[in-house]
Motif scaffolding. Structure first.
Motif, PDB file in Angstrom:
ATOM      1  N   PRO A  90      -5.691  36.241 -15.105  1.00 48.77           N
ATOM      2  CA  PRO A  90      -4.307  36.512 -15.495  1.00 48.77           C
ATOM      3  C   PRO A  90      -3.247  35.640 -14.820  1.00 48.77           C
ATOM      4  CG  PRO A  90      -5.060  38.131 -13.921  1.00 48.77           C
ATOM      5  CD  PRO A  90      -6.243  37.287 -14.227  1.00 48.77           C
ATOM      6  N   ASP A  91      -3.615  34.963 -13.742  1.00 54.30           N
ATOM      7  CA  ASP A  91      -2.619  34.158 -13.036  1.00 54.30           C
ATOM      8  C   ASP A  91      -2.801  32.663 -13.280  1.00 54.30           C
ATOM      9  OD1 ASP A  91      -1.434  36.437 -11.726  1.00 54.30           O
ATOM     10  OD2 ASP A  91      -3.183  36.481 -10.402  1.00 54.30           O
ATOM     11  N   ILE A  92      -4.043  32.210 -13.256  1.00 56.23           N
ATOM     12  CA  ILE A  92      -4.345  30.785 -13.417  1.00 56.23           C
ATOM     13  C   ILE A  92      -4.888  30.524 -14.814  1.00 56.23           C
ATOM     14  CG2 ILE A  92      -5.797  28.888 -12.602  1.00 56.23           C
ATOM     15  CD1 ILE A  92      -5.768  30.262  -9.839  1.00 56.23           C
ATOM     16  N   PHE A  93      -4.243  29.607 -15.522  1.00 55.97           N
ATOM     17  CA  PHE A  93      -4.690  29.198 -16.854  1.00 55.97           C
ATOM     18  C   PHE A  93      -5.025  27.705 -16.811  1.00 55.97           C
ATOM     19  CE2 PHE A  93      -2.117  32.921 -17.622  1.00 55.97           C
ATOM     20  CZ  PHE A  93      -2.837  33.609 -18.588  1.00 55.97           C
ATOM     21  N   GLY A  94      -5.983  27.307 -17.626  1.00 55.46           N
ATOM     22  CA  GLY A  94      -6.290  25.886 -17.678  1.00 55.46           C
ATOM     23  C   GLY A  94      -7.582  25.613 -18.401  1.00 55.46           C
ATOM     24  N   VAL A  95      -7.896  24.335 -18.513  1.00 56.22           N
ATOM     25  CA  VAL A  95      -9.133  23.911 -19.151  1.00 56.22           C
ATOM     26  C   VAL A  95      -9.623  22.645 -18.478  1.00 56.22           C
ATOM     27  CG1 VAL A  95      -7.934  22.597 -20.953  1.00 56.22           C
ATOM     28  CG2 VAL A  95     -10.251  23.401 -21.348  1.00 56.22           C
ATOM     29  N   VAL A  96     -10.930  22.580 -18.280  1.00 56.57           N
ATOM     30  CA  VAL A  96     -11.588  21.369 -17.801  1.00 56.57           C
ATOM     31  C   VAL A  96     -12.456  20.854 -18.930  1.00 56.57           C
ATOM     32  CG1 VAL A  96     -13.130  20.345 -16.098  1.00 56.57           C
ATOM     33  CG2 VAL A  96     -11.583  22.199 -15.422  1.00 56.57           C
ATOM     34  N   ARG A  97     -12.253  19.603 -19.338  1.00 53.06           N
ATOM     35  CA  ARG A  97     -13.021  18.984 -20.416  1.00 53.06           C
ATOM     36  C   ARG A  97     -13.969  17.960 -19.825  1.00 53.06           C
ATOM     37  NH1 ARG A  97      -7.576  18.247 -21.898  1.00 53.06           N
ATOM     38  NH2 ARG A  97      -6.804  19.799 -23.386  1.00 53.06           N
ATOM     39  N   PHE A 112      -4.100  22.502 -15.445  1.00 49.91           N
ATOM     40  CA  PHE A 112      -3.972  23.858 -14.921  1.00 49.91           C
ATOM     41  C   PHE A 112      -2.503  24.243 -14.809  1.00 49.91           C
ATOM     42  CE2 PHE A 112      -8.205  22.860 -13.268  1.00 49.91           C
ATOM     43  CZ  PHE A 112      -8.887  24.042 -13.558  1.00 49.91           C
ATOM     44  N   SER A 113      -2.244  25.541 -14.910  1.00 52.04           N
ATOM     45  CA  SER A 113      -0.927  26.101 -14.601  1.00 52.04           C
ATOM     46  C   SER A 113      -1.147  27.392 -13.819  1.00 52.04           C
ATOM     47  CB  SER A 113      -0.133  26.376 -15.880  1.00 52.04           C
ATOM     48  OG  SER A 113      -0.787  27.343 -16.690  1.00 52.04           O
ATOM     49  N   GLY A 114      -0.131  27.795 -13.075  1.00 54.43           N
ATOM     50  CA  GLY A 114      -0.221  29.022 -12.293  1.00 54.43           C
ATOM     51  C   GLY A 114      -0.868  28.857 -10.937  1.00 54.43           C
ATOM     52  N   LEU A 115      -1.015  27.614 -10.468  1.00 50.78           N
ATOM     53  CA  LEU A 115      -1.641  27.358  -9.166  1.00 50.78           C
ATOM     54  C   LEU A 115      -0.612  27.414  -8.039  1.00 50.78           C
ATOM     55  CD1 LEU A 115      -3.905  24.275  -9.969  1.00 50.78           C
ATOM     56  CD2 LEU A 115      -4.659  26.617  -9.580  1.00 50.78           C
ATOM     57  N   PRO A 116      -1.038  27.789  -6.843  1.00 52.90           N
ATOM     58  CA  PRO A 116      -0.163  27.591  -5.683  1.00 52.90           C
ATOM     59  C   PRO A 116       0.061  26.087  -5.494  1.00 52.90           C
ATOM     60  CG  PRO A 116      -1.986  29.075  -5.146  1.00 52.90           C
ATOM     61  CD  PRO A 116      -2.306  28.471  -6.478  1.00 52.90           C
ATOM     62  N   PRO A 117       1.282  25.652  -5.213  1.00 49.87           N
ATOM     63  CA  PRO A 117       1.526  24.221  -5.003  1.00 49.87           C
ATOM     64  C   PRO A 117       0.644  23.664  -3.898  1.00 49.87           C
ATOM     65  CG  PRO A 117       3.590  25.411  -5.220  1.00 49.87           C
ATOM     66  CD  PRO A 117       2.516  26.450  -5.123  1.00 49.87           C
ATOM     67  N   GLY A 118       0.217  22.414  -4.071  1.00 50.77           N
ATOM     68  CA  GLY A 118      -0.609  21.767  -3.062  1.00 50.77           C
ATOM     69  C   GLY A 118      -1.938  21.304  -3.611  1.00 50.77           C
ATOM     70  N   ALA A 161      -1.383  20.428  -7.345  1.00 50.57           N
ATOM     71  CA  ALA A 161      -0.412  21.189  -8.131  1.00 50.57           C
ATOM     72  C   ALA A 161       0.997  20.900  -7.641  1.00 50.57           C
ATOM     73  CB  ALA A 161      -0.704  22.678  -8.027  1.00 50.57           C
ATOM     74  N   ASP A 162       1.914  20.694  -8.585  1.00 47.62           N
ATOM     75  CA  ASP A 162       3.306  20.436  -8.214  1.00 47.62           C
ATOM     76  C   ASP A 162       4.014  21.747  -7.892  1.00 47.62           C
ATOM     77  OD1 ASP A 162       3.936  21.644 -10.659  1.00 47.62           O
ATOM     78  OD2 ASP A 162       4.300  19.742 -11.683  1.00 47.62           O
ATOM     79  N   GLU A 163       5.330  21.671  -7.685  1.00 46.92           N
ATOM     80  CA  GLU A 163       6.077  22.866  -7.266  1.00 46.92           C
ATOM     81  C   GLU A 163       6.122  23.945  -8.346  1.00 46.92           C
ATOM     82  OE1 GLU A 163       8.842  19.822  -9.023  1.00 46.92           O
ATOM     83  OE2 GLU A 163       7.251  19.835  -7.510  1.00 46.92           O
ATOM     84  N   THR A 164       5.821  23.580  -9.604  1.00 45.61           N
ATOM     85  CA  THR A 164       5.791  24.575 -10.680  1.00 45.61           C
ATOM     86  C   THR A 164       4.406  25.189 -10.850  1.00 45.61           C
ATOM     87  OG1 THR A 164       5.230  23.011 -12.460  1.00 45.61           O
ATOM     88  CG2 THR A 164       7.563  23.245 -11.883  1.00 45.61           C
ATOM     89  N   GLY A 165       3.437  24.715 -10.087  1.00 45.41           N
ATOM     90  CA  GLY A 165       2.084  25.249 -10.191  1.00 45.41           C
ATOM     91  C   GLY A 165       1.213  24.555 -11.214  1.00 45.41           C
ATOM     92  N   GLU A 166       1.688  23.437 -11.767  1.00 45.33           N
ATOM     93  CA  GLU A 166       0.907  22.710 -12.762  1.00 45.33           C
ATOM     94  C   GLU A 166       0.171  21.533 -12.124  1.00 45.33           C
ATOM     95  OE1 GLU A 166       3.241  21.652 -16.141  1.00 45.33           O
ATOM     96  OE2 GLU A 166       3.505  23.733 -16.759  1.00 45.33           O
ATOM     97  N   ALA A 167      -1.032  21.262 -12.620  1.00 46.68           N
ATOM     98  CA  ALA A 167      -1.848  20.171 -12.091  1.00 46.68           C
ATOM     99  C   ALA A 167      -2.593  19.503 -13.229  1.00 46.68           C
ATOM    100  CB  ALA A 167      -2.832  20.690 -11.049  1.00 46.68           C
ATOM    101  N   TYR A 168      -2.748  18.189 -13.112  1.00 46.56           N
ATOM    102  CA  TYR A 168      -3.494  17.403 -14.107  1.00 46.56           C
ATOM    103  C   TYR A 168      -4.426  16.469 -13.370  1.00 46.56           C
ATOM    104  CZ  TYR A 168      -4.534  13.761 -17.475  1.00 46.56           C
ATOM    105  OH  TYR A 168      -5.194  12.852 -18.262  1.00 46.56           O
TER     106      TYR A 168
END
Length: 237
Positions: A90-97, A112-118, A161-168
């Motif tokens: 419910p907190d972390i969403f994302g997909v690994v291809r 990913f989204s919803g990650l703690p920054p860092g 993850a950036d300050e918004t919790g998104e990572a690529y």
């Protein structure tokens, strides 16, 4: 780092030759694109090249047409050419291809989204048992392979993850065989230390290769799992 070359397929809502031209013209400006095939009758666009999926999606958004990623790989080369692991909250969403570029190399992309920054490590673990979350997925996948890298084969590195919790993340892994990963799990960690208990885990499922998924369905449970978020469709806003 340049990604291995693959064919990536999108279902695109093209209604006329003007739409085809718009899509083709836009994609031709994307770095890494080698060739484009737009099939108006099936509303499918096939792109060969080294461009990340995220970059291709962003280009399609700019055409104003809705688009959905439906397949990736190399036609007729592998029994299983693509796989995905979807993190559903419910907190972390994302997909690994994961996609097989050749017999010695796999391409990996993650959103990913919803990650703690860092920084966050992620890995392929032995088992797809999620009864206790990451804790029940076993050890990091590390089969004995002659000539393999010194690090475990399942070590996928680190994303930030950036300050918004998104990572690529985009990269490649030597000696990784997609066919051997189905039913295992990808684990996401709270830091770049992969010895911690893990934040979240998702099972790796076979996904559509090129020309396999015009109905937009995954063979594992009948749901679309290519998107980084449950409701994601590339479209102009």
């Amino acid at each position: 780092m340049s990604l291995p070359e693959l064919v990536t397929e999108f279902m695109v809502d093209m209604k006329c030759e003007g739409c085809v031209n718009s899509v083709t013209d836009k994609l031709e400006t994307v770095q890494g694109v080698k060739s484009i095939e737009a099939d108006l009758s099936n509303q499918v666009v096939r792109i060969r090249g080294s461009s990340p999926v995220k970059t291709l999606e962003e280009a399609l958004v700019q055409t104003g047409l809705t688009a959905r990623l439906i397949g990736q790989g190399l036609p007729d080369d592998f029994l299983v050419s693509a796989a995905v692991a979807e993190f559903k909250g419910p907190d972390i969403f994302g997909v690994v291809r994961l996609a097989q570029a050749n017999m010695e190399l796999a391409r990996i992309e993650a959103n990913f989204s919803g990650l703690p920054p860092g920084k966050h490590g992620f890995s392929i673990n032995e088992y797809g048992d999620l009864t206790r979350g990451p804790a029940s997925t076993g050890k990091m996948y590390s089969p004995p392979i002659q000539g393999s890298e010194t690090e475990p084969l399942g070590d996928l590195g680190t994303l930030e993850a950036d300050e918004t919790g998104e990572a690529y993340y985009s990269g490649s892994k030597k000696m990784l065989k997609i066919v051997d990963l189905i039913g295992r799990a990808i684990v996401l960690y709270g830091s770049d230390d992969k010895s911690d208990s893990g934040l979240a885990a998702a099972v790796i499922a076979r996904s559509a290769g090129v020309g396999e998924n015009y109905k937009k369905l995954c063979t594992c449970d009948g749901t679309t799992i290519w998107e980084a978020k449950p409701d994601f469709v590339a479209s102009k806003v």
